[in-house]
Design an enzyme around this catalytic site. Sequence first.
Site, PDB file in Angstrom:
ATOM      1  N   LEU A  27      54.694 -16.640  62.412  1.00  8.95           N
ATOM      2  CA  LEU A  27      53.887 -15.479  62.809  1.00  8.95           C
ATOM      3  C   LEU A  27      54.607 -14.600  63.828  1.00  8.95           C
ATOM      4  CD1 LEU A  27      50.439 -17.280  63.137  1.00  8.95           C
ATOM      5  CD2 LEU A  27      51.473 -16.225  61.123  1.00  8.95           C
ATOM      6  N   HIS A  28      54.484 -13.292  63.638  1.00  3.42           N
ATOM      7  CA  HIS A  28      55.028 -12.315  64.583  1.00  3.42           C
ATOM      8  C   HIS A  28      53.896 -11.361  64.960  1.00  3.42           C
ATOM      9  CE1 HIS A  28      54.995  -9.723  61.098  1.00  3.42           C
ATOM     10  NE2 HIS A  28      55.804 -10.564  60.455  1.00  3.42           N
ATOM     11  N   HIS A  31      51.474 -10.109  62.321  1.00  4.49           N
ATOM     12  CA  HIS A  31      50.371 -11.015  61.957  1.00  4.49           C
ATOM     13  C   HIS A  31      49.282 -10.997  63.036  1.00  4.49           C
ATOM     14  CE1 HIS A  31      53.759 -13.152  59.776  1.00  4.49           C
ATOM     15  NE2 HIS A  31      52.864 -13.018  58.818  1.00  4.49           N
ATOM     16  N   GLN A  55      55.573 -18.425  44.820  1.00  3.16           N
ATOM     17  CA  GLN A  55      55.780 -16.976  44.877  1.00  3.16           C
ATOM     18  C   GLN A  55      57.203 -16.606  45.303  1.00  3.16           C
ATOM     19  OE1 GLN A  55      52.620 -16.292  47.950  1.00  3.16           O
ATOM     20  NE2 GLN A  55      54.045 -14.812  48.811  1.00  3.16           N
ATOM     21  N   GLN A 149      51.471  -5.616  47.484  1.00  2.00           N
ATOM     22  CA  GLN A 149      50.617  -6.810  47.502  1.00  2.00           C
ATOM     23  C   GLN A 149      49.146  -6.418  47.720  1.00  2.00           C
ATOM     24  OE1 GLN A 149      51.588 -10.841  49.207  1.00  2.00           O
ATOM     25  NE2 GLN A 149      50.524 -10.020  50.971  1.00  2.00           N
ATOM     26  N   LEU A 180      58.277  -5.186  61.400  1.00  2.00           N
ATOM     27  CA  LEU A 180      58.271  -6.611  61.737  1.00  2.00           C
ATOM     28  C   LEU A 180      58.073  -7.428  60.459  1.00  2.00           C
ATOM     29  CD1 LEU A 180      56.367  -7.035  65.110  1.00  2.00           C
ATOM     30  CD2 LEU A 180      58.715  -6.312  64.667  1.00  2.00           C
TER      31      LEU A 180
END
Length: 276
Positions: A27-28, A31, A55, A149, A180
């Site tokens: 996570l960054h 997120h 995926q 997406q 990011l």
Amino acid sequence: MKIFSSLDEFIDSKLHIDAFVPTMGNLHNGHLQLVEVAKKNSKNTCVSIYVNESQFTDKKDFDSYPKTLDADIKKLKDTGVDYILIPEKRDIENNSEGFDPVLEPKILTNDLCGKYRKGHFLAVMDIVHRFFQIIKPNIVVLGEKDYQQIVVIKELIKICNHKIRILSCPIIRADSGLALSSRNNLLSEAQKKIASEIYKSLVLASSLYEQDSSPREIEDEINIFFSRSLIELEYFTIRDLKTLQQPNDNDLIALIAGYLGTVRLIDNIIIKSHLR
Ligand code: PAF
């Protein structure tokens, strides 16, 4: 904050999840921004951490995907998220139906990133469909960096009649403009500087559009821009903002994917919006 590593325990708890933030961990701040938006717009928030191997169209990409579970949990604790779900593949499969591949909207999933990552979006549709059945959220929160997406998941919701609303969040960027991404952790500091050319090219595209260049002319200019760069362009294109089909008179988005070394980077910018 409650952490569920057992899917059975999560299901037995019969929680009513309002907002769901699906992640693959590492996570960054992008997120964490999704979590902030989820919290602001809901009664409670559940974040899933699950690296969906199917995926990844390149095994090396999966193997090198950064896994940082302890740090992820700490960051989520600091945001005050209500639930974290860290399920196992077998449990997900045992508690949900897969997405029927016959229903795949190939016009969308085999285009853009899907053209270069065969089967990627079908695998995303499958895992998200499974999560929707298990978590049953009212809202799903998604980041606009993965713009295709979002459009694919919108289609999934329509096809499978999920009663779920999408909240999308703008791209979070470093000072250099670099969007990011978990994959940025695979770049050296020098490479990060080079990678910011992706954003610079999008800003250029946007200003060319303002100066009345046509999508075709902009695409030509961007190809010239990357012919002088260490980034190997996979695609740059301008599309309809809503459908991602060929551009028309409606709102427009410029989308890009490229490689810096072995690291694949994607980004996008809205270049025409009736909302602005
Ligand atoms: O965007 C991601 O991190 C993934 O594609 C998602 C939505 C969590 C599905 O695995």
